[in-house]
Design a protein around this motif. Structure first.
Motif, mmCIF file in Angstrom:
data_model
loop_
_atom_site.group_PDB
_atom_site.id
_atom_site.type_symbol
_atom_site.label_atom_id
_atom_site.label_comp_id
_atom_site.label_asym_id
_atom_site.label_seq_id
_atom_site.Cartn_x
_atom_site.Cartn_y
_atom_site.Cartn_z
ATOM 1 N N ARG A 40 0.827 -1.212 0.000
ATOM 2 C CA ARG A 40 0.000 0.000 0.000
ATOM 3 C C ARG A 40 0.863 1.265 0.000
ATOM 4 O O ARG A 40 0.434 2.315 -0.478
ATOM 5 C CB ARG A 40 -0.949 -0.008 1.203
ATOM 6 N N LYS A 60 1.451 1.684 -3.598
ATOM 7 C CA LYS A 60 0.219 2.029 -4.306
ATOM 8 C C LYS A 60 -0.272 3.432 -3.973
ATOM 9 O O LYS A 60 -0.774 4.149 -4.863
ATOM 10 C CB LYS A 60 -0.866 1.001 -3.966
ATOM 11 N N LYS A 61 -0.131 3.847 -2.711
ATOM 12 C CA LYS A 61 -0.730 5.106 -2.266
ATOM 13 C C LYS A 61 0.248 6.271 -2.169
ATOM 14 O O LYS A 61 -0.174 7.427 -2.153
ATOM 15 C CB LYS A 61 -1.410 4.902 -0.900
ATOM 16 N N ASN A 119 -10.087 2.099 4.564
ATOM 17 C CA ASN A 119 -8.943 1.406 5.122
ATOM 18 C C ASN A 119 -7.953 2.427 5.697
ATOM 19 O O ASN A 119 -7.695 3.469 5.076
ATOM 20 C CB ASN A 119 -8.262 0.583 4.021
ATOM 21 N N GLN A 143 -4.684 2.558 6.013
ATOM 22 C CA GLN A 143 -3.542 2.898 5.172
ATOM 23 C C GLN A 143 -3.966 3.616 3.897
ATOM 24 O O GLN A 143 -3.318 4.581 3.473
ATOM 25 C CB GLN A 143 -2.752 1.635 4.843
ATOM 26 N N ASP A 144 -5.071 3.169 3.298
ATOM 27 C CA ASP A 144 -5.549 3.822 2.080
ATOM 28 C C ASP A 144 -5.853 5.302 2.328
ATOM 29 O O ASP A 144 -5.572 6.155 1.482
ATOM 30 C CB ASP A 144 -6.812 3.130 1.563
#
Length: 437
Positions: free
Chosen positions: A34, A37-38, A100, A102-103
């Motif tokens: 993540r 990704k983030k 989420n 972390q998201d």
């Protein structure tokens, strides 16, 4: 010909060279999925603009470029990890459960690191405000601003107007004149009321700020600063390249935390936070006023305030507390400011530790040492924010004493913030220090 490399391996190797990012890391020491990704892909590498760096297999040149981008952002990624702990804690305190963790919190932590650097004493409050903003509990007026800028036609018109005003205010090829430099130098040397009024009524401050917009402008301004202060200017955090780029309209389009390239939206949000609801102008008027302010030299519309910031730019290079006393060629006011910080106990302790003069801290905290080395940058950041508030309210220093008090107060507040961070770090390391003693 070199064999292609796995992108995941390149990322892992570079990531392990970045200190203080454990909360963003997997057990093997590489970045979490993540995190990639983030944070890494959309915000650091920007794979949408550099698709060649997002491929599973990278050639030698792409692997080197990916590594360079990641390491160049190491300081901000370290700050992101610190902000994430605050954001996560405040998310629990506010009982926010949407999305989420972390998201939601990884991009927000990176945004806070971009806007504020490493967390300070007010980090908890800042993180909580950012979460409220993100989840709908916005400060009064923020919803109106977001709605106003969300209209594509309005955003397009405002962006066009921003560029028009910016280029209209930026004379091609113009450098600060000898008279501009003389006026600024005279005030730095004398700090007299007559010199202040001359500087405040002139365009010297604006001229120095506008010079930064020319290709190679940073070198030209550094030359002027050295001529006045006798000191070589370090990176002062004003802009990313050799000249100031047009700031974006929206904060989502910001590339870095540099002072003069902050978005119009971020600047207006700061005004909304500072201004009581009863005194606040309509959002459209606030944005229009900020467009004019952004276009002016140093992003400050009033000549007196631009002159104040020019003074800050001149004295900032002398603020090197880890180096001890400033050179005699430095103006007396700048020497006094540096001495004010250099004699602080925490600075003396850091200097002894760096010299190997104390057994308690043979390895000083690298983050604190870095912040001390970047004292000038932090000072200018606080000074600009203070002056921007004055500009919005239509205030200016009345005389030279007001200017001296303003600059001295900003130096003091910057030093106190660092002192607080040192105290927290020492408390956290107390068991280690007791064992060493």
């Amino acid at each position: 010909m070199a064999k292609p490399q796995l992108r995941s391996a390149v990322l892992a190797q570079a990531w392990q060279r970045i200190p203080g990012v454990a909360v963003l890391s997997a057990p093997d020491g590489g970045p979490l999925t993540r995190t990639i990704k983030k944070i890494i892909d959309p915000l650091v590498v920007r794979t949408a603009a550099r698709p060649r760096l997002g491929r599973p297999l990278l050639d030698e040149a792409s692997a080197a470029e990916l590594t360079q981008l990641l390491l160049a952002d190491a300081h901000r990624l370290h700050a992101t990890a610190e902000w994430f702990t605050h954001v996560k804690k405040q998310r629990r305190a506010l009982r926010i459960t949407a999305g989420n963790v972390q998201d939601v919190c990884f991009p927000l932590a990176y945004e806070l690191a971009t806007g504020f650097g490493t967390p300070g004493p007010d980090a908890a409050e800042t993180a909580a405000a950012a979460l409220r903003d993100l989840h709908g509990e916005r400060a009064p007026g923020a919803d109106d601003l977001a709605g106003y800028l969300a209209d594509p036609r309005v955003a397009a018109d405002l962006t066009e107007e921003l560029h028009r005003r910016w280029h209209a205010a930026t004379p091609a090829g113009k450098l600060p004149s000898a008279e501009d430099i003389t006026q600024l130098a005279e005030f730095v040397e004398t700090l007299a009321d007559s010199a202040w009024h001359s500087l405040a009524e002139s365009g010297a401050g604006h001229a120095l700020g506008l010079a930064l917009r020319r290709p190679g402008g940073s070198a030209a301004v550094a030359k002027a600063v050295q001529e006045i202060s006798g000191t070589t200017a370090p990176d002062l955090g004003l802009q990313r390249g050799d000249h100031t780029a047009v700031p974006p309209l929206s904060r989502r389009d910001e590339i870095g935390a540099e002072l003069l390239e902050r978005s119009v939206e971020r600047r207006v949000r700061a005004t909304l936070r500072r201004t009581p609801a009863d005194d606040r102008a309509p959002v459209a008027d606030l944005v229009d006023g900020e467009l004019s302010r952004v276009a002016a030299g140093f992003g400050l519309e009033r000549p007196a305030l631009a002159g104040c910031f020019a003074l800050g730019v001149v004295v900032a290079p002398a603020l090197r507390p880890l180096d001890g006393a400033a050179a005699t060629a430095v103006p007396e006011f700048a020497r006094r400011l540096n001495a004010q910080v250099a004699r602080e106990g925490y600075v003396l302790h850091a200097r002894r530790a760096l010299a190997g003069g104390t057994p308690l801290t043979p390895r000083p905290d690298p983050g604190l040492v870095r912040e001390l080395r970047e004292f000038a940058k932090q000072f200018l950041g606080r000074l600009w924010i203070r002056l921007h508030g004055f500009d919005v309210r239509g205030e200016t220093p009345a005389d030279a004493a007001d200017v001296r008090d303003l600059v001295t107060g900003v130096v003091r507040s910057t030093s106190l913030d660092l002192r607080t961070k040192v105290r927290r770090a020492l408390v956290a390391r107390l068991p280690e220090l007791e064992a060493a003693s």
